[in-house]
Scaffold this active site. Sequence first.
Site, PDB file in Angstrom:
ATOM      1  N   GLY A  13     -55.163  55.728-136.014  1.00 34.32           N
ATOM      2  CA  GLY A  13     -55.253  55.324-134.611  1.00 34.32           C
ATOM      3  C   GLY A  13     -54.727  53.920-134.381  1.00 34.32           C
ATOM      4  O   GLY A  13     -53.992  53.667-133.421  1.00 34.32           O
ATOM      5  N   CYS A  14     -55.083  53.017-135.270  1.00 29.93           N
ATOM      6  CA  CYS A  14     -54.665  51.618-135.117  1.00 29.93           C
ATOM      7  C   CYS A  14     -53.150  51.488-135.264  1.00 29.93           C
ATOM      8  O   CYS A  14     -52.518  50.691-134.573  1.00 29.93           O
ATOM      9  CB  CYS A  14     -55.387  50.735-136.126  1.00 29.93           C
ATOM     10  SG  CYS A  14     -57.181  50.750-135.874  1.00 29.93           S
TER      11      CYS A  14
END
Length: 121
Positions: A13-14
């Site tokens: 996600g990051c």
Amino acid sequence: MILYFYPKDNTAGCTKQACGFSERYPQFTEKGAVILGVSKDSVASHKRFEEKYGLAFTLLADPERKVIEAYDVWKEKKNYGKVSMGVVRTTYLIDEQGVIIKANDKVKAADDPENMLKELD
């Protein structure tokens, strides 16, 4: 300024969020916006992350969580039933005087860059 807090370098996600901001970086600069990403990872970790993905903006290291806690993004999280403390993905839009115009703590990593670009219109 777009100030976003994220849990950890090099996670799915990051990475999507950071790459999304980086891909749209010219559009942000055209609108006069600066982007800063913050996590509790080390400077060395950030450097590897920036180099691996060719990120076009600055990542700030906050291993002591001073800024993270000042912005109240260090919270209890539940992941697969397990409770722990961590950074809640949060994005702030801050004006030239340092006033927070928008705060979003319901961030979907992949959608955040496009959503924040729309906020600048």
